[in-house]
Design a protein around this motif. Structure first.
Motif, PDB file in Angstrom:
ATOM      1  N   ARG A  52       0.814  -1.341   0.250  1.00  0.00           N
ATOM      2  CA  ARG A  52       0.111   0.299  -0.036  1.00  0.00           C
ATOM      3  C   ARG A  52       0.673   1.434   0.268  1.00  0.00           C
ATOM      4  O   ARG A  52       0.705   2.187  -0.586  1.00  0.00           O
ATOM      5  N   TRP A  53       1.753   1.054   0.897  1.00  0.00           N
ATOM      6  CA  TRP A  53       3.347   2.342   0.371  1.00  0.00           C
ATOM      7  C   TRP A  53       3.607   2.701  -0.852  1.00  0.00           C
ATOM      8  O   TRP A  53       3.248   3.923  -1.067  1.00  0.00           O
ATOM      9  N   LEU A  54       4.244   1.882  -1.227  1.00  0.00           N
ATOM     10  CA  LEU A  54       5.003   1.872  -2.694  1.00  0.00           C
ATOM     11  C   LEU A  54       3.890   2.121  -3.148  1.00  0.00           C
ATOM     12  O   LEU A  54       4.055   2.915  -4.504  1.00  0.00           O
ATOM     13  N   LYS A  55       2.468   1.327  -4.015  1.00  0.00           N
ATOM     14  CA  LYS A  55       1.118   1.965  -4.144  1.00  0.00           C
ATOM     15  C   LYS A  55       1.485   3.718  -4.176  1.00  0.00           C
ATOM     16  O   LYS A  55       1.205   4.912  -5.014  1.00  0.00           O
ATOM     17  N   THR A  56       1.142   4.709  -3.141  1.00  0.00           N
ATOM     18  CA  THR A  56       1.199   5.633  -2.898  1.00  0.00           C
ATOM     19  C   THR A  56       2.257   6.731  -3.231  1.00  0.00           C
ATOM     20  O   THR A  56       2.090   7.974  -3.443  1.00  0.00           O
ATOM     21  N   ALA A  57       2.756   6.142  -2.527  1.00  0.00           N
ATOM     22  CA  ALA A  57       4.768   6.413  -3.216  1.00  0.00           C
ATOM     23  C   ALA A  57       4.347   6.819  -4.667  1.00  0.00           C
ATOM     24  O   ALA A  57       5.055   7.787  -5.180  1.00  0.00           O
ATOM     25  N   LEU A  58       4.297   5.466  -5.690  1.00  0.00           N
ATOM     26  CA  LEU A  58       4.816   6.042  -6.809  1.00  0.00           C
ATOM     27  C   LEU A  58       3.911   6.667  -7.133  1.00  0.00           C
ATOM     28  O   LEU A  58       4.143   6.886  -8.456  1.00  0.00           O
ATOM     29  N   ARG A  59       3.188   6.896  -7.194  1.00  0.00           N
ATOM     30  CA  ARG A  59       2.102   7.583  -7.710  1.00  0.00           C
ATOM     31  C   ARG A  59       1.510   9.398  -6.849  1.00  0.00           C
ATOM     32  O   ARG A  59       1.137  10.138  -7.280  1.00  0.00           O
ATOM     33  N   GLN A  60       2.645   9.810  -6.294  1.00  0.00           N
ATOM     34  CA  GLN A  60       3.285  10.970  -5.137  1.00  0.00           C
ATOM     35  C   GLN A  60       2.185  11.169  -4.980  1.00  0.00           C
ATOM     36  O   GLN A  60       2.220  12.827  -5.051  1.00  0.00           O
ATOM     37  N   ALA A  61       0.978  10.862  -4.006  1.00  0.00           N
ATOM     38  CA  ALA A  61       0.108  10.728  -3.506  1.00  0.00           C
ATOM     39  C   ALA A  61       0.528  10.352  -2.361  1.00  0.00           C
ATOM     40  O   ALA A  61      -0.567  10.207  -1.547  1.00  0.00           O
ATOM     41  N   VAL A  62       1.491  10.481  -0.950  1.00  0.00           N
ATOM     42  CA  VAL A  62       2.275  10.205  -0.355  1.00  0.00           C
ATOM     43  C   VAL A  62       1.166  11.423   1.262  1.00  0.00           C
ATOM     44  O   VAL A  62       1.484  12.902   0.581  1.00  0.00           O
ATOM     45  N   PRO A  63       0.553  11.238   1.707  1.00  0.00           N
ATOM     46  CA  PRO A  63      -0.768  12.379   3.005  1.00  0.00           C
ATOM     47  C   PRO A  63       0.372  12.354   3.470  1.00  0.00           C
ATOM     48  O   PRO A  63       2.130  12.485   3.520  1.00  0.00           O
ATOM     49  N   ASP A  64       0.153  14.275   4.132  1.00  0.00           N
ATOM     50  CA  ASP A  64       1.299  14.466   5.144  1.00  0.00           C
ATOM     51  C   ASP A  64       1.563  13.963   6.580  1.00  0.00           C
ATOM     52  O   ASP A  64       1.801  14.078   7.227  1.00  0.00           O
ATOM     53  N   ARG A  65       0.512  13.294   6.707  1.00  0.00           N
ATOM     54  CA  ARG A  65       0.173  12.543   7.957  1.00  0.00           C
ATOM     55  C   ARG A  65       0.361  11.075   7.574  1.00  0.00           C
ATOM     56  O   ARG A  65      -0.056  10.871   6.951  1.00  0.00           O
ATOM     57  N   LEU A  66       1.151  10.368   7.962  1.00  0.00           N
ATOM     58  CA  LEU A  66       1.623   9.005   7.799  1.00  0.00           C
ATOM     59  C   LEU A  66       0.945   8.063   9.174  1.00  0.00           C
ATOM     60  O   LEU A  66       1.556   6.863   9.572  1.00  0.00           O
ATOM     61  N   VAL A  67       0.001   8.418   9.862  1.00  0.00           N
ATOM     62  CA  VAL A  67      -0.334   7.472  11.259  1.00  0.00           C
ATOM     63  C   VAL A  67      -1.075   6.524  10.945  1.00  0.00           C
ATOM     64  O   VAL A  67      -0.431   5.198  11.269  1.00  0.00           O
ATOM     65  N   GLY A  68      -1.084   6.444   9.959  1.00  0.00           N
ATOM     66  CA  GLY A  68      -1.891   5.080   9.451  1.00  0.00           C
ATOM     67  C   GLY A  68      -1.173   3.844   9.006  1.00  0.00           C
ATOM     68  O   GLY A  68      -0.684   2.899   9.099  1.00  0.00           O
ATOM     69  N   PHE A  69      -0.274   4.736   8.393  1.00  0.00           N
ATOM     70  CA  PHE A  69       1.063   3.459   7.714  1.00  0.00           C
ATOM     71  C   PHE A  69       1.936   2.991   8.989  1.00  0.00           C
ATOM     72  O   PHE A  69       2.015   1.994   9.323  1.00  0.00           O
ATOM     73  N   ALA A  70       2.014   4.177  10.084  1.00  0.00           N
ATOM     74  CA  ALA A  70       2.759   3.589  11.199  1.00  0.00           C
ATOM     75  C   ALA A  70       1.790   3.186  12.054  1.00  0.00           C
ATOM     76  O   ALA A  70       3.085   2.266  12.593  1.00  0.00           O
ATOM     77  N   LEU A  71       0.932   3.289  12.382  1.00  0.00           N
ATOM     78  CA  LEU A  71       0.289   2.233  13.202  1.00  0.00           C
ATOM     79  C   LEU A  71      -0.101   0.946  12.002  1.00  0.00           C
ATOM     80  O   LEU A  71       0.021  -0.515  13.219  1.00  0.00           O
ATOM     81  N   SER A  72       0.254   0.193  11.178  1.00  0.00           N
ATOM     82  CA  SER A  72      -0.107  -0.372  10.771  1.00  0.00           C
ATOM     83  C   SER A  72       1.092  -0.976  10.646  1.00  0.00           C
ATOM     84  O   SER A  72       1.432  -2.352  10.946  1.00  0.00           O
ATOM     85  N   MET A  73       2.266   0.027  10.000  1.00  0.00           N
ATOM     86  CA  MET A  73       3.888  -0.553  10.707  1.00  0.00           C
ATOM     87  C   MET A  73       4.270  -1.470  11.972  1.00  0.00           C
ATOM     88  O   MET A  73       4.743  -2.443  12.190  1.00  0.00           O
ATOM     89  N   THR A  74       3.974  -0.560  13.363  1.00  0.00           N
ATOM     90  CA  THR A  74       4.205  -1.025  14.602  1.00  0.00           C
ATOM     91  C   THR A  74       3.250  -2.587  15.212  1.00  0.00           C
ATOM     92  O   THR A  74       3.937  -2.494  15.519  1.00  0.00           O
TER      93      THR A  74
END
Length: 128
Positions: free
Chosen positions: A20-42
């Motif tokens: 999910r992160w790579l899809k978002t990053a490759l579209r250059q649509a990374v959100p300002d707040r990465l809380v969702g990704f950080a919680l998933s990785m944690t």
């Protein structure tokens, strides 16, 4: 057996988050707040740690180690590489800031030479 199941769940969880992160990053649509990704990785890291304490065996331990490494890498890289966001420096319709640069032939170019004429200013951000 529980440790192996936790290790597999951890790895699948972390891989899904990475996808999910790579899809978002490759579209250059990374959100300002990465809380969702950080919680998933944690959460993936927590599953990996739980797997280690549940005697996962060699295979489960290896899977949990990979999941823990991938989640820790993402968390540390994201924390260390925080990009600053803010108001754009150049906005459509506003005057172009004065600058000088080199042309492709090495000669000097001054932005003041464009005064009074319509122009298109295109910025290219390379990915190499």
């Amino acid at each position: 057996m529980t440790g192996l199941i936790l290790a597999i769940a951890s790895l699948l969880f972390v891989l899904a988050t990475w996808k999910r992160w790579l899809k978002t990053a490759l579209r250059q649509a990374v959100p300002d707040r990465l809380v969702g990704f950080a919680l998933s990785m944690t959460a993936g890291l927590g599953l990996a740690i739980a797997a280690f304490f549940s005697e996962p065996g060699v295979i489960g331990g290896s899977l949990a180690a990979v999941a823990a490494f991938m989640s820790l890498f993402w968390l540390l890289a994201t924390a260390a590489g925080k990009q600053k966001t803010g108001a754009p420096k150049i906005v459509v319709g506003q005057p172009l800031p004065a600058y000088t640069a080199l042309n492709e032939d090495g000669s000097s170019f001054d932005s003041q030479s464009l005064a009074g004429a319509p122009y298109l200013l295109k910025f290219f951000r390379g990915h190499w």
